[in-house]
Scaffold this motif. Sequence first.
Motif, mmCIF file in Angstrom:
data_model
loop_
_atom_site.group_PDB
_atom_site.id
_atom_site.type_symbol
_atom_site.label_atom_id
_atom_site.label_comp_id
_atom_site.label_asym_id
_atom_site.label_seq_id
_atom_site.Cartn_x
_atom_site.Cartn_y
_atom_site.Cartn_z
ATOM 1 N N ILE A 86 -7.501 33.843 19.845
ATOM 2 C CA ILE A 86 -6.444 32.859 20.251
ATOM 3 C C ILE A 86 -5.857 32.090 18.862
ATOM 4 C CG2 ILE A 86 -5.465 31.096 21.790
ATOM 5 C CD1 ILE A 86 -8.295 31.538 23.257
ATOM 6 N N LEU A 87 -4.748 32.455 18.627
ATOM 7 C CA LEU A 87 -3.674 31.706 17.557
ATOM 8 C C LEU A 87 -3.011 30.701 18.130
ATOM 9 C CD1 LEU A 87 -1.940 33.738 14.590
ATOM 10 C CD2 LEU A 87 -1.142 31.477 15.683
ATOM 11 N N THR A 88 -3.282 29.591 17.844
ATOM 12 C CA THR A 88 -2.517 28.490 18.323
ATOM 13 C C THR A 88 -1.647 27.576 17.260
ATOM 14 O OG1 THR A 88 -4.278 28.209 19.943
ATOM 15 C CG2 THR A 88 -2.722 26.443 19.766
ATOM 16 N N THR A 89 -0.532 27.278 17.641
ATOM 17 C CA THR A 89 0.195 26.399 16.876
ATOM 18 C C THR A 89 1.480 25.807 17.510
ATOM 19 O OG1 THR A 89 1.748 28.282 16.371
ATOM 20 C CG2 THR A 89 0.130 27.743 14.639
ATOM 21 N N GLY A 90 1.409 24.511 17.658
ATOM 22 C CA GLY A 90 2.348 23.955 18.262
ATOM 23 C C GLY A 90 2.072 24.140 19.855
ATOM 24 N N GLN A 91 3.512 24.464 20.076
ATOM 25 C CA GLN A 91 3.452 24.959 21.560
ATOM 26 C C GLN A 91 3.182 26.535 21.826
ATOM 27 O OE1 GLN A 91 7.374 22.177 22.305
ATOM 28 N NE2 GLN A 91 7.032 23.627 24.086
ATOM 29 N N GLN A 92 2.896 27.127 20.752
ATOM 30 C CA GLN A 92 2.755 28.778 20.840
ATOM 31 C C GLN A 92 1.338 29.098 20.766
ATOM 32 O OE1 GLN A 92 5.406 30.527 20.993
ATOM 33 N NE2 GLN A 92 6.851 29.142 20.659
ATOM 34 N N GLU A 93 0.881 29.931 21.755
ATOM 35 C CA GLU A 93 -0.356 30.491 21.765
ATOM 36 C C GLU A 93 -0.169 31.945 22.106
ATOM 37 O OE1 GLU A 93 -3.977 29.280 24.763
ATOM 38 O OE2 GLU A 93 -2.858 31.103 25.585
ATOM 39 N N LEU A 94 -0.859 32.623 20.918
ATOM 40 C CA LEU A 94 -0.786 34.195 20.992
ATOM 41 C C LEU A 94 -2.480 34.528 20.952
ATOM 42 C CD1 LEU A 94 1.713 33.280 19.592
ATOM 43 C CD2 LEU A 94 1.723 35.283 17.984
ATOM 44 N N ARG A 95 -2.405 35.720 22.155
ATOM 45 C CA ARG A 95 -4.007 36.200 21.983
ATOM 46 C C ARG A 95 -3.906 37.607 21.737
ATOM 47 N NH1 ARG A 95 -7.492 33.569 25.859
ATOM 48 N NH2 ARG A 95 -7.018 31.406 26.285
ATOM 49 N N TYR A 96 -4.928 37.804 21.002
ATOM 50 C CA TYR A 96 -5.135 39.352 20.375
ATOM 51 C C TYR A 96 -6.498 39.737 21.015
ATOM 52 C CZ TYR A 96 -1.331 38.138 17.195
ATOM 53 O OH TYR A 96 -0.164 37.476 16.729
ATOM 54 N N LYS A 97 -6.587 41.122 21.107
ATOM 55 C CA LYS A 97 -8.006 41.709 21.322
ATOM 56 C C LYS A 97 -7.978 42.793 20.299
ATOM 57 C CE LYS A 97 -9.225 41.375 25.957
ATOM 58 N NZ LYS A 97 -9.609 41.974 27.366
ATOM 59 N N ALA A 98 -9.288 42.803 19.625
ATOM 60 C CA ALA A 98 -9.373 44.173 18.522
ATOM 61 C C ALA A 98 -9.236 45.323 19.211
ATOM 62 C CB ALA A 98 -10.669 43.789 17.912
#
Length: 653
Positions: A86-98
Amino acid sequence: MGKKVSLVALVALFLFAMAVPVQAQGQLQDQLVLIQKTNQMYHNGKLFKASQPLTEKKGVTYVAARSIAERLYGNVVYDSKLKEYILTTGQQELRYKAGSTAYKINGASTKLDGAPFVQQGTLMIPLRSLLKPYGMKISSNAEQKKITLDWTVKPVAAFAVSPATIYAGETEVSYIDKASHPKGLLIADERWEGQASTFDSPGAYKVTRWVQDENGVWSDPFSVNVVVKQPNLPPVANFTTDKNSYKMGEMIHYTDHSTDDENKIKKTEWTNNAKGFFTPGPQTITLKVTDTHGAVGEFSKTIMIEDETLYSKQDFDMLFTEVGDKYQIDGASVLKLPTVSYELSVVGQQTLIRSNSPEHIDEEGIYYSDTASGNVRFLTHNQNNRANPVRIYIIATNENAEEATVTEERVGVGGPAPYVSQTGKAAVGNYLFGRTQPSLNKVTKIPAGESRVVLSKLSDVKLAQDRVVTMYSDVSTSAPIKFSVVVVDADKDVLAELPHLQQLPRDGKHVRGTFHDANRNIHVLDTIGNEPARMILADKVVDSRLSGYDVTTGDIMSNDGNNGAYYVLRLYNVQPHTLILLNPRGGHYGGAFLVNNKLVYTTTTTILSNANDVGVLYRTGDSAEQVTIAFTPASGSNLPFNLLFLPLPELKY
């Protein structure tokens, strides 16, 4: 020669400036320059090194996730349950799976142009997955082997709404500022949409906020959905009785029909709701109900009591007092009843370690210690007199040459509470209930020569000043184990303190010691219930007391009251319609009993105050029964007590 050096230096500086532009002071946009196949990252002109170099696979450029997250003023965490980064910055949340080409932007699924992978312990993500969420512009210079990202860092307009529950036209709404800026810039302005200090009508409202930083950059909108409820209505108290007119001594049935718009009635209070009345005339009964918001509803009803008797007060109480409740009698008359004789027998090996002296905790130390094996029961009962909170521990020390085990079978803890009768009653009830359940079988392995804390339900209790805790528990051991009852201040490591603690003396008033043969069986074959009778228990004469030793001093000890002894009383022939009561003879009593394996408190809501109180344990039905009563005398209560067996009066219809 000097001119040549200067020219070379100027050319180098020019080439460096071409590769890595320096951000001008006051520039609104951030710029990140990535050098291909290296770990060099120039953020606003300053060099940072990524954990892995910029990598190209199958035409897709990958960047180290955690390194670029830092440049975006955020971070990366791993969700082990979902196996997502989970990459979180400010209001953004990005979720990745290898290994997966799917990823999420603020919960919305989308596709990647390549699958993330882990390279030397570092998650590598497609660079282009960042463009849309952050509004980035990307450019590349193949000749200079650089990729340039430009984006605007926006403030975050976060806020919270308080309180959580809002009622239309009533609740004053507060908006808690949680705005921030990733770069630490000041918030200079704001604007709202849908904001209100109160909402006049129930419904769902969307409140949105934007904030502007000191450079004039506005945030993305931040919204909170506010649910506004109908104004709280007070509960409506209401009840009915099965009739409007009753004879004296006739059972009255009350049915509570109270309602609340949220179905959240917190407290129900009755006034004068006797099960029966014994003087003629009108009787007014009142019901008061309170909801979770403190709103109150009240209702009263008047019934008529006729000048005719159905049952006397004594007969009514015998027939209709509920099991686990109490009523009053003439305590002196109990001593005139014939006694039921019985003999005690010992069942199985059972060692009792009782630590009740000193009862008041005035200092840290070892309150009792002895070595025991096989089946071991503990009874601890203490009040903290120290200003500091304390914990009471049972420490098991293996003094054998091989590993040994302590198996916890059942634990009953009462407290912390301000009164000894409270904790004694609760501990006995919890212990007896444990005997109706499968054994805990919690095993503690103790290496040779080492100590462990056992029965942690006791030491989990943080005992404040003037509070009491009581414990009844059963364990079994695979070898002789030295058990110590230890008290230290609540914040200390008991095992570290143990070598420095002293064995404390008794207080001269209460009991401590080791007692064997602590399980007692009583069999009564004679018919019970043909006439009123009583059985004397936990006294000094008829029910002999356990004898043992205080092994720390070598003194012979008598277990006054037989607290901690476990009795099983089997009455093989109890006549139909027989009432079984508990009557305290030494003062107040608050305890519990297993009657045919069902837990009964004396009493459910209070205690028996004196010899004029009786607690209802059981009533037999229409045929003769075998009744089994199991108990252990409750700490904090006065002994002895009598069991009363009274023929019930006939029911009238």
